[in-house]
Design an enzyme around this catalytic site. Structure first.
Site, PDB file in Angstrom:
ATOM      1  N   TYR A 180      -8.440  -6.859  -3.576  1.00  0.00           N
ATOM      2  CA  TYR A 180      -8.135  -7.641  -2.381  1.00  0.00           C
ATOM      3  C   TYR A 180      -9.451  -8.073  -1.740  1.00  0.00           C
ATOM      4  O   TYR A 180     -10.305  -7.234  -1.436  1.00  0.00           O
ATOM      5  CB  TYR A 180      -7.295  -6.847  -1.374  1.00  0.00           C
ATOM      6  CG  TYR A 180      -6.972  -7.712  -0.172  1.00  0.00           C
ATOM      7  CD1 TYR A 180      -5.997  -8.694  -0.276  1.00  0.00           C
ATOM      8  CD2 TYR A 180      -7.681  -7.598   1.013  1.00  0.00           C
ATOM      9  CE1 TYR A 180      -5.729  -9.542   0.800  1.00  0.00           C
ATOM     10  CE2 TYR A 180      -7.420  -8.438   2.085  1.00  0.00           C
ATOM     11  CZ  TYR A 180      -6.441  -9.408   1.964  1.00  0.00           C
ATOM     12  OH  TYR A 180      -6.180 -10.261   3.007  1.00  0.00           O
TER      13      TYR A 180
ATOM     14  N   GLN B  97       1.161  -8.991   2.615  1.00  0.00           N
ATOM     15  CA  GLN B  97       1.958  -9.527   1.510  1.00  0.00           C
ATOM     16  C   GLN B  97       1.192  -9.474   0.185  1.00  0.00           C
ATOM     17  O   GLN B  97       1.794  -9.317  -0.884  1.00  0.00           O
ATOM     18  CB  GLN B  97       2.447 -10.950   1.811  1.00  0.00           C
ATOM     19  CG  GLN B  97       1.372 -11.993   2.035  1.00  0.00           C
ATOM     20  CD  GLN B  97       0.971 -12.123   3.498  1.00  0.00           C
ATOM     21  OE1 GLN B  97       1.037 -11.162   4.256  1.00  0.00           O
ATOM     22  NE2 GLN B  97       0.565 -13.320   3.895  1.00  0.00           N
TER      23      GLN B  97
ATOM     24  N   ASN C  46      -8.419  -5.805   7.136  1.00  0.00           N
ATOM     25  CA  ASN C  46      -8.210  -5.443   8.536  1.00  0.00           C
ATOM     26  C   ASN C  46      -7.246  -4.258   8.637  1.00  0.00           C
ATOM     27  O   ASN C  46      -6.852  -3.665   7.628  1.00  0.00           O
ATOM     28  CB  ASN C  46      -7.709  -6.661   9.326  1.00  0.00           C
ATOM     29  CG  ASN C  46      -6.385  -7.196   8.802  1.00  0.00           C
ATOM     30  OD1 ASN C  46      -5.636  -6.498   8.113  1.00  0.00           O
ATOM     31  ND2 ASN C  46      -6.089  -8.448   9.110  1.00  0.00           N
TER      32      ASN C  46
ATOM     33  N   SER D 284     -16.029  -0.856   9.692  1.00  0.00           N
ATOM     34  CA  SER D 284     -17.365  -0.631   9.149  1.00  0.00           C
ATOM     35  C   SER D 284     -18.272   0.040  10.187  1.00  0.00           C
ATOM     36  O   SER D 284     -18.072  -0.091  11.385  1.00  0.00           O
ATOM     37  CB  SER D 284     -17.966  -1.961   8.705  1.00  0.00           C
ATOM     38  OG  SER D 284     -19.055  -1.754   7.849  1.00  0.00           O
TER      39      SER D 284
ATOM     40  N   GLN E 218     -24.337  -4.672  11.519  1.00  0.00           N
ATOM     41  CA  GLN E 218     -23.065  -3.985  11.333  1.00  0.00           C
ATOM     42  C   GLN E 218     -22.100  -4.291  12.467  1.00  0.00           C
ATOM     43  O   GLN E 218     -20.899  -4.423  12.244  1.00  0.00           O
ATOM     44  CB  GLN E 218     -23.308  -2.479  11.241  1.00  0.00           C
ATOM     45  CG  GLN E 218     -22.282  -1.727  10.427  1.00  0.00           C
ATOM     46  CD  GLN E 218     -22.240  -2.190   8.984  1.00  0.00           C
ATOM     47  OE1 GLN E 218     -23.241  -2.621   8.428  1.00  0.00           O
ATOM     48  NE2 GLN E 218     -21.091  -2.130   8.366  1.00  0.00           N
TER      49      GLN E 218
ATOM     50  N   HIS F 228     -19.636  -7.259  12.172  1.00  0.00           N
ATOM     51  CA  HIS F 228     -18.489  -7.208  11.263  1.00  0.00           C
ATOM     52  C   HIS F 228     -17.173  -7.394  12.005  1.00  0.00           C
ATOM     53  O   HIS F 228     -16.275  -8.109  11.550  1.00  0.00           O
ATOM     54  CB  HIS F 228     -18.462  -5.883  10.507  1.00  0.00           C
ATOM     55  CG  HIS F 228     -19.108  -5.936   9.161  1.00  0.00           C
ATOM     56  ND1 HIS F 228     -18.623  -6.697   8.130  1.00  0.00           N
ATOM     57  CD2 HIS F 228     -20.210  -5.321   8.674  1.00  0.00           C
ATOM     58  CE1 HIS F 228     -19.396  -6.556   7.068  1.00  0.00           C
ATOM     59  NE2 HIS F 228     -20.375  -5.721   7.370  1.00  0.00           N
TER      60      HIS F 228
ATOM     61  N   GLU G  57     -20.833   5.719   6.987  1.00  0.00           N
ATOM     62  CA  GLU G  57     -20.662   4.841   5.830  1.00  0.00           C
ATOM     63  C   GLU G  57     -22.042   4.397   5.324  1.00  0.00           C
ATOM     64  O   GLU G  57     -22.354   4.503   4.140  1.00  0.00           O
ATOM     65  CB  GLU G  57     -19.826   3.620   6.229  1.00  0.00           C
ATOM     66  CG  GLU G  57     -19.662   2.598   5.120  1.00  0.00           C
ATOM     67  CD  GLU G  57     -19.023   1.314   5.612  1.00  0.00           C
ATOM     68  OE1 GLU G  57     -18.558   0.535   4.757  1.00  0.00           O
ATOM     69  OE2 GLU G  57     -19.000   1.069   6.835  1.00  0.00           O
ATOM     70  N   HIS G  58     -22.861   3.874   6.236  1.00  0.00           N
ATOM     71  CA  HIS G  58     -24.239   3.494   5.923  1.00  0.00           C
ATOM     72  C   HIS G  58     -25.183   4.327   6.792  1.00  0.00           C
ATOM     73  O   HIS G  58     -24.991   4.409   8.002  1.00  0.00           O
ATOM     74  CB  HIS G  58     -24.496   2.018   6.232  1.00  0.00           C
ATOM     75  CG  HIS G  58     -23.517   1.073   5.614  1.00  0.00           C
ATOM     76  ND1 HIS G  58     -22.423   0.571   6.310  1.00  0.00           N
ATOM     77  CD2 HIS G  58     -23.468   0.530   4.381  1.00  0.00           C
ATOM     78  CE1 HIS G  58     -21.749  -0.241   5.516  1.00  0.00           C
ATOM     79  NE2 HIS G  58     -22.349  -0.292   4.345  1.00  0.00           N
TER      80      HIS G  58
ATOM     81  N   ASP H 152     -25.579  -4.273   0.979  1.00  0.00           N
ATOM     82  CA  ASP H 152     -24.330  -5.023   1.103  1.00  0.00           C
ATOM     83  C   ASP H 152     -24.215  -6.119   0.056  1.00  0.00           C
ATOM     84  O   ASP H 152     -23.113  -6.497  -0.327  1.00  0.00           O
ATOM     85  CB  ASP H 152     -24.237  -5.668   2.493  1.00  0.00           C
ATOM     86  CG  ASP H 152     -23.482  -4.799   3.483  1.00  0.00           C
ATOM     87  OD1 ASP H 152     -22.973  -3.739   3.069  1.00  0.00           O
ATOM     88  OD2 ASP H 152     -23.401  -5.183   4.664  1.00  0.00           O
TER      89      ASP H 152
ATOM     90  N   GLU I 125       2.432  35.781 -16.700  1.00  0.00           N
ATOM     91  CA  GLU I 125       3.028  34.814 -15.773  1.00  0.00           C
ATOM     92  C   GLU I 125       4.526  34.631 -16.001  1.00  0.00           C
ATOM     93  O   GLU I 125       5.161  33.805 -15.339  1.00  0.00           O
ATOM     94  CB  GLU I 125       2.318  33.461 -15.910  1.00  0.00           C
ATOM     95  CG  GLU I 125       0.890  33.482 -15.359  1.00  0.00           C
ATOM     96  CD  GLU I 125       0.262  32.102 -15.297  1.00  0.00           C
ATOM     97  OE1 GLU I 125       0.802  31.162 -15.928  1.00  0.00           O
ATOM     98  OE2 GLU I 125      -0.765  31.953 -14.601  1.00  0.00           O
TER      99      GLU I 125
ATOM    100  N   HIS J 174       5.619  29.848 -23.660  1.00  0.00           N
ATOM    101  CA  HIS J 174       4.210  29.498 -23.842  1.00  0.00           C
ATOM    102  C   HIS J 174       3.566  30.429 -24.868  1.00  0.00           C
ATOM    103  O   HIS J 174       2.813  29.994 -25.749  1.00  0.00           O
ATOM    104  CB  HIS J 174       3.443  29.607 -22.516  1.00  0.00           C
ATOM    105  CG  HIS J 174       3.610  28.428 -21.602  1.00  0.00           C
ATOM    106  ND1 HIS J 174       4.811  28.095 -21.050  1.00  0.00           N
ATOM    107  CD2 HIS J 174       2.715  27.504 -21.165  1.00  0.00           C
ATOM    108  CE1 HIS J 174       4.654  27.003 -20.284  1.00  0.00           C
ATOM    109  NE2 HIS J 174       3.376  26.629 -20.345  1.00  0.00           N
TER     110      HIS J 174
END
Length: 424
Positions: A124, A186, A209, A233, A255, A258, A322-323, A356, A410, A415
């Site tokens: 995506y 969608q 988003n 972010s 940043q 964003h 994250e960064h 990035d 067990e 087995h």
């Protein structure tokens, strides 16, 4: 950007917390869209594309003619930049796929592991206020290296029903030809459940988003894999008196632009550095095209003054950014002490924006403190590891008693019998 000076450790939790939005109504809305896509397929996608993207499309598939047109019209300098970035990303990621040796755990018992590309993956790519064509490189290249059988891409169309030429150029550059003009919830539903037009996949990758993030979380509950939990972010800059205030301010703003829900954090042992950075932020913010967005993000952000570099390291590890940018003296030795971060940028000449786009590392990274337990996207994200074993008769005899004793303890006699029937 608020400043917090010498906080007690008991208050750190409030410092490292991220902005939180009420997700209950959001999840309900997203689920209703996913349910319709699952039940009505392309018809629901057409309706929601008209509603959310403001365009009516009779078909969503990008044609080969559209791809070639994008290649033709895209600025040649931008094409060269994308090609250079792709080469670096491929170079870095190509070393991640390695064969593993066969191990003889006992005489006659051979075990080994093999990486196999996930058959069907979906990417995506956001395309709203900022079409993130760079993410195609970050996802499409490791998918190609991993040997994924089918890679499809979804991205929202503009008001004319087209995708940005850079998105199509980057897609064809990494070998993706199944491209669909579908965005938002969608798109996630289409890739998760499949429609007449869009094939279903086994794992979905890519940022988005809050609606896209919620959709990925919901389809995961139905058995589909996703790359990682994701949120807004973020960047943390660790700076001492050797940092350059203008550089630090630029990194924080890069940043913050964003989105309004992004967060930036400055951790420093120098009050003078914090004051100079804040002045630089005001100066640079005024020149940004996305200054309104960045300003909102800055209101959710903070600068933290710490007593020692050791305390600063501890706070940074607790934040799990994250960064993480380390603009300090002895930055490399500090980096060795970092255990929680998505990606680390060492020294005054390592801006986060290079990672990035083009240094070679992946920019799809864990946010919202998930760096405590998640890695960023890599070739490993696109493969599954299958183990194999082969035993000779002698090998089975040598391990038979061990297996039989454990199985009987067990209470799993079948087995044990599966071994003993072969050895007796």
């Amino acid at each position: 950007m608020n400043t917090i000076a010498f906080p007690q450790k008991s208050s750190w939790e409030s410092i490292i917390v991220r902005p939180v939005a009420d997700s209950s109504t959001l999840m309900a809305k997203v689920k209703s869209v996913l349910d319709e896509v699952k039940q009505q397929g392309d018809t629901a996608i057409q309706q929601y594309t008209k509603l959310f993207d403001g365009v009516e499309l009779s078909q969503f598939t990008v044609t080969e003619e559209e791809i070639q047109e994008a290649v033709h019209v895209l600025d040649k300098d931008l094409k060269l930049a994308i090609e250079n970035a792709a080469a670096n990303i491929r170079s870095f990621h190509s070393h991640q796929l390695k064969s593993e040796p066969m191990v003889e755990t006992m005489p006659g018992i051979q075990c080994w592991r093999k990486s196999v590309g996930i058959d069907k993956v979906g990417l995506y790519i956001p395309g709203g206020s900022a079409p993130l064509f760079s993410t195609i490189l970050m996802l499409g290249i490791p998918a190609s290296i991993a040997g994924c059988g089918e890679v499809i891409l979804c991205s929202p169309p503009d008001k004319s029903g087209k995708l940005h030429p850079a998105i199509l150029f980057a897609a064809q550059l990494v070998g993706i030809r199944k491209i669909f003009k579908i965005g938002g919830v969608q798109a996630i539903g289409a890739m998760a459940f499949g429609t007449k037009t869009v094939p279903a996949v086994y794992k979905i990758f890519g940022p988005g988003n809050q609606y896209v993030t919620a959709a990925k979380q919901l389809v995961q509950l139905e058995g589909l894999a996703i790359d990682m939990p994701a949120g807004p972010s973020e960047v943390c800059v660790m700076a001492d008196e050797t940092a350059v205030p203008a550089y630090v301010a630029a990194d924080l703003l890069s940043q913050a632009e964003h989105g309004p829900d992004s967060q930036v954090v400055l951790v420093s042992t120098s009050s003078e550095m914090i004051n100079q950075v804040k002045l630089e932020i005001e100066k640079q913010l005024a020149e940004l095209p996305r200054k309104e967005i960045a300003a909102i993000a800055l209101s959710n952000s903070r600068a933290v003054l710490m007593n020692t570099i050791e305390e600063a390291i501890e706070l940074v590890n607790a934040y799990a950014a994250e960064h993480l940018i380390i603009a300090c003296n002895n930055a490399e030795s500090i980096a060795e002490k970092i255990v929680n971060a998505g990606s680390v940028f060492i020294g005054n000449y390592s801006p986060e924006s290079v990672g990035d786009y083009a240094s070679g590392t992946n920019h799809t990274l864990p946010t919202n403190a998930y760096a405590r337990m998640y890695s960023g996207v890599s070739v490993d994200s696109f493969v599954k590891k299958i183990t194999f074993q082969k035993l000779t008769k002698e090998g089975l005899i040598s391990i038979a008693t061990t297996v039989e004793k454990m199985a009987e303890a067990e209470g799993l006699s079948a087995h044990a019998r599966a071994v003993s029937i072969r050895t007796k």
